[in-house]
Structure formats: C-alpha cells, structure tokens
Design a protein around this motif. Structure first.
Motif, PDB file in Angstrom:
ATOM      1  N   PRO A   1       5.633  41.469 -46.723  1.00 25.59           N
ATOM      2  CA  PRO A   1       4.536  40.367 -46.627  1.00 25.59           C
ATOM      3  C   PRO A   1       4.832  39.758 -48.533  1.00 25.59           C
ATOM      4  O   PRO A   1       6.277  40.133 -49.290  1.00 25.59           O
ATOM      5  CB  PRO A   1       3.416  41.140 -46.986  1.00 25.59           C
ATOM      6  N   ALA A   2       4.715  38.310 -48.071  1.00 24.28           N
ATOM      7  CA  ALA A   2       5.109  37.639 -49.482  1.00 24.28           C
ATOM      8  C   ALA A   2       4.130  38.697 -50.766  1.00 24.28           C
ATOM      9  O   ALA A   2       3.461  39.550 -50.924  1.00 24.28           O
ATOM     10  CB  ALA A   2       4.712  36.259 -49.744  1.00 24.28           C
ATOM     11  N   ALA A   3       4.835  38.412 -51.690  1.00 27.46           N
ATOM     12  CA  ALA A   3       4.188  39.168 -53.078  1.00 27.46           C
ATOM     13  C   ALA A   3       3.094  38.205 -53.453  1.00 27.46           C
ATOM     14  O   ALA A   3       2.958  37.546 -53.504  1.00 27.46           O
ATOM     15  CB  ALA A   3       4.867  39.802 -54.303  1.00 27.46           C
TER      16      ALA A   3
ATOM     17  N   ARG B   1      -5.708  42.204 -49.899  1.00 31.99           N
ATOM     18  CA  ARG B   1      -4.857  42.557 -51.075  1.00 31.99           C
ATOM     19  C   ARG B   1      -4.930  42.645 -52.562  1.00 31.99           C
ATOM     20  O   ARG B   1      -5.087  43.058 -52.761  1.00 31.99           O
ATOM     21  CB  ARG B   1      -3.449  41.641 -50.842  1.00 31.99           C
ATOM     22  N   LEU B   2      -6.188  42.232 -52.777  1.00 30.48           N
ATOM     23  CA  LEU B   2      -6.866  42.107 -53.621  1.00 30.48           C
ATOM     24  C   LEU B   2      -8.789  42.975 -54.045  1.00 30.48           C
ATOM     25  O   LEU B   2      -8.419  42.833 -54.902  1.00 30.48           O
ATOM     26  CB  LEU B   2      -7.746  40.207 -54.577  1.00 30.48           C
ATOM     27  N   GLY B   3      -8.260  43.289 -52.829  1.00 25.05           N
ATOM     28  CA  GLY B   3      -9.055  44.686 -52.697  1.00 25.05           C
ATOM     29  C   GLY B   3     -10.602  44.221 -52.398  1.00 25.05           C
ATOM     30  O   GLY B   3     -11.359  45.134 -53.224  1.00 25.05           O
ATOM     31  N   TYR B   4     -10.660  43.627 -51.709  1.00 24.70           N
ATOM     32  CA  TYR B   4     -12.711  42.661 -51.780  1.00 24.70           C
ATOM     33  C   TYR B   4     -12.915  42.725 -50.339  1.00 24.70           C
ATOM     34  O   TYR B   4     -13.565  41.760 -49.588  1.00 24.70           O
ATOM     35  CB  TYR B   4     -12.591  40.582 -52.291  1.00 24.70           C
TER      36      TYR B   4
ATOM     37  N   TYR C   1      -2.850  29.494 -55.950  1.00 25.02           N
ATOM     38  CA  TYR C   1      -1.388  29.667 -56.825  1.00 25.02           C
ATOM     39  C   TYR C   1      -0.430  30.027 -55.526  1.00 25.02           C
ATOM     40  O   TYR C   1       0.658  29.670 -56.170  1.00 25.02           O
ATOM     41  CB  TYR C   1      -1.950  31.068 -57.822  1.00 25.02           C
ATOM     42  N   GLN C   2      -0.713  31.175 -55.086  1.00 25.81           N
ATOM     43  CA  GLN C   2       0.497  31.454 -53.330  1.00 25.81           C
ATOM     44  C   GLN C   2       0.892  29.685 -53.499  1.00 25.81           C
ATOM     45  O   GLN C   2       2.453  30.112 -52.636  1.00 25.81           O
ATOM     46  CB  GLN C   2      -0.511  32.008 -52.235  1.00 25.81           C
ATOM     47  N   GLU C   3      -0.208  28.867 -52.862  1.00 28.61           N
ATOM     48  CA  GLU C   3       0.270  28.084 -52.371  1.00 28.61           C
ATOM     49  C   GLU C   3       1.272  26.403 -52.838  1.00 28.61           C
ATOM     50  O   GLU C   3       2.488  26.294 -53.005  1.00 28.61           O
ATOM     51  CB  GLU C   3      -1.021  27.162 -51.886  1.00 28.61           C
TER      52      GLU C   3
ATOM     53  N   ASP D   1       4.402  27.766 -52.820  1.00 29.09           N
ATOM     54  CA  ASP D   1       5.515  28.420 -51.578  1.00 29.09           C
ATOM     55  C   ASP D   1       5.264  29.700 -50.766  1.00 29.09           C
ATOM     56  O   ASP D   1       6.593  29.757 -50.446  1.00 29.09           O
ATOM     57  CB  ASP D   1       6.569  27.081 -51.444  1.00 29.09           C
ATOM     58  N   GLN D   2       4.563  30.153 -51.706  1.00 26.83           N
ATOM     59  CA  GLN D   2       4.448  31.532 -50.989  1.00 26.83           C
ATOM     60  C   GLN D   2       3.594  32.093 -50.211  1.00 26.83           C
ATOM     61  O   GLN D   2       2.148  33.270 -50.846  1.00 26.83           O
ATOM     62  CB  GLN D   2       4.730  32.584 -52.163  1.00 26.83           C
ATOM     63  N   PRO D   3       2.961  31.728 -49.392  1.00 27.82           N
ATOM     64  CA  PRO D   3       1.171  32.280 -48.180  1.00 27.82           C
ATOM     65  C   PRO D   3       1.287  33.516 -48.249  1.00 27.82           C
ATOM     66  O   PRO D   3       2.510  33.585 -47.463  1.00 27.82           O
ATOM     67  CB  PRO D   3       1.467  30.783 -47.533  1.00 27.82           C
ATOM     68  N   LEU D   4       0.328  34.038 -48.292  1.00 29.60           N
ATOM     69  CA  LEU D   4       0.366  35.333 -47.161  1.00 29.60           C
ATOM     70  C   LEU D   4       0.293  35.147 -46.136  1.00 29.60           C
ATOM     71  O   LEU D   4       0.070  34.552 -45.031  1.00 29.60           O
ATOM     72  CB  LEU D   4      -1.027  36.587 -47.904  1.00 29.60           C
TER      73      LEU D   4
END
Length: 344
Positions: free
Chosen positions: A40-42, A260-263, A336-338, A341-344
């Motif tokens: 998975p992307a970081a 991944r953020l805990g939600y 921020y992922q987009e 260019d690192q969508p999860l």
C-alpha cells in the motif's frame, strides 16, 4: 423496490464490486491479483484538520436560524459562505437559479462554488448542501417548524469550510485543484416515498441544476466527495449503494484512507443502502464520479438516519467534534495523497 424513507433508502443488497467505476477513469485499473501483490502507498504528510474550528463553522450557520430558501436567514448565510471562501483566498462563484418544488413553491436559490488553485488541471470536487428543510415532518409534535439543520446540512458545510481554511493557511500547499460546491435547495422534497412521478422525490434541486449547467461549461473533476449528515455523535458511514455502483474505486480509496488514519469505527467496511442524494445527478448528468459520505443506521431499519433527522431537534448539542474530525481529516489526507499521485 420498497422505499424506507424519502431519500429512497433501498433494501440492503449485496453490491457487486466496481460495476461501473472503471468507465469513469478512476485510479485502480489493476487486477485484484496485481493489487494484492503491491504494498500500500505510504501515508504522505498532510495538514491537520481542526475539529474545533469546524464546529465553529457549524455553529455560525445555525446562528443564522433555519436556512430555508426565500428566507432572510438563508440569504444571510449564503452571503456569509461567499465571504468566508473569499476570506481564505478561494475564487468564489455564485450560481443563482429558480426552482419549483414538488408542492409548487417557487424558490430563489443559489449554488455557491469555491475554487482552490483554479489553474490546476487535476481537480477534486467536494460538496455539501447548505439549505435547511422547511418542515420537521419526522417530528412527533411540531411538524410545520423549519429544521435548524445542524447535522443535515451545516455539518458538511462546516467540514468543507475548515478544509478551505486549512488549505489556504498551509505554507506548502498541495499541488492540486480543489472545488467546493455548496448545493442549495436540496432538502425541499416530498416525504412520501410513493411519489414516483417526481424526479428524486423533489430533492436535490441545486445539484440537479448545477449538473446540467456547470458554473464553467467545460468543468470536470477527477472525482468528487459529497458530505451529508457528518457531525452526529457515534455516526456510522456505510458504503452507500449508488456510490459503489458509480464510483466504487473512490469509495474504496476513501474508506481505506479513513481506516489507516484510525477512523474505521466511523467508516464501516460494509455495503449500505442506495440513497438518492446530491451525488446522483453529479454522476448521471455531469458524468463526474462522486461518492456520498452519509450517516445511516444500517442495522436499525426503523431509524434509517440519525435520531434527530428532519425534526426540530437537529441542533448543536447533537454535533460531535470527533465525528467532524474523522471526516475532515480523512478528506484532507485524500487530497494530499492525490496531490502526490499516491492514492491508497
């Protein structure tokens, strides 16, 4: 299929994965086997979403009173939304329109659009409705009283105003375009789910107008996220049915990010019912893959939505900053992922 509410909450059905999503050109085009082999992307470093600030934005809207179209509080709140977007350096566009409700009422309405980094080619669309329902038809006592709509309207707008504030304050702004649309006249629909002759049962007038008359004729976005009823205590967001059908990749990306953020206690990894909301005309008419983050009580069919839905009790004491944080921080992370260019 039988309706369980005026937003057309259908019986729960298993939803096939990625029915139409690939047609919209979303991120994941790899096979499931290939995806499983990839790490998975970081999580990239993102800005912090301030839940207390978002709560203040919700409170400010409620302080105007019920934002029912054609009313003084509605006009005052709309002016405030435009001014706030401009205050944070966003391009603000007003889209006035006239609409006729299912009961024949003529509305003077306006969609409000804010644009961040307007020259960027890659754009993400975020949306919420900002109007209040003119009657508390689900209330046991005062059915003719307008809804203050702290959750059903103001919560989503409050989250998006905080997103606007956060992006404007960042020293290293994400290299991506973001557009926020506050749809008007969403909540003046029929409570009778049997009104099958009325498109969307009379709901979604603002999004329906925008989808057919974009503020920029050639406007498009990579994908969109709609927020509706995102502030209640203990809210649960299931994977809404139309979102899965029309933008399944986006649903998976957002829910994975939230987890991944805990939600994951808010973003439940289960299929939900299909709900007619502002994302439907955006998908069907504007051809932008948009998902709906919406609070549903999936395992309590006697209460489809939150307890105070469409009642006089949809007020500030039921809004939880923790829920606003879960939704807002997830959105910030997705942006921020987009941008990298690192969508999860």
């Amino acid at each position: 299929m039988p309706f369980l509410s005026n937003r057309l909450f259908f019986k729960r059905l298993p939803i096939l994965v990625a029915i139409i999503a690939g047609a919209y050109g979303c991120n994941s085009n790899t096979s499931s086997e290939q995806t499983a082999e990839q790490a998975p992307a970081a999580l990239v470093k993102s800005a912090d979403f301030n839940a207390d600030s978002a709560l203040q934005f919700v409170q400010k809207q409620v302080d105007f009173g019920a934002r029912v179209p054609n009313s003084a509080p509605h006009k005052a709140c709309g002016d405030y939304l435009v001014a706030t977007l401009k205050k944070y350096g966003w391009e603000a566009t007003e889209q006035p329109f006239n609409a006729t409700t299912y009961d024949g009422t003529k509305l003077n309405a306006r969609n409000i659009i804010g644009s961040f980094n307007p020259k960027a080619s890659k754009r993400i669309l975020l949306a919420a409705h900002w109007d209040s329902r003119p009657f508390s038809d689900q209330d046991s006592l005062v059915k003719n009283k307008p809804v203050l709509a702290a959750n059903d309207g103001a919560s989503g707008v409050g989250v998006l105003l905080e997103v606007a504030r956060v992006l404007s304050k960042e020293a290293q702004k994400p290299d991506i375009g973001v557009d926020i649309i506050f749809f008007d006249a969403e909540d003046w629909g029929s409570s009778d789910s049997g009104d099958n002759g009325i498109e969307y049962s009379g709901f979604c007038l603002g999004s329906k107008h925008w989808a057919a008359n974009k503020h920029n004729p050639g406007y498009t976005a990579y994908f969109g996220v709609l927020l509706d009823m995102v502030g209640a205590k203990g809210a649960t967001f299931f994977k809404e049915g139309y979102s899965m059908q029309m933008a399944g990749d986006v649903v998976r990306q957002v829910w994975t990010t939230a987890s991944r953020l805990g939600y994951s206690n808010y973003f439940i990894d289960e299929a939900g019912g299909a709900i007619t909301d502002d994302h439907v005309p955006v998908n069907k008419v504007a051809r932008i893959p948009m998902i709906d983050i919406i609070h549903t009580n999936q395992h309590n069919l006697s209460k489809t939505f939150f307890d105070q839905w469409h009642t006089s009790h949809d007020t500030m004491e039921n809004i939880d900053p923790k829920t606003l944080k879960a939704v807002g921080q997830t959105l910030i992370q997705v942006l921020y992922q987009e941008a990298q260019d690192q969508p999860l």
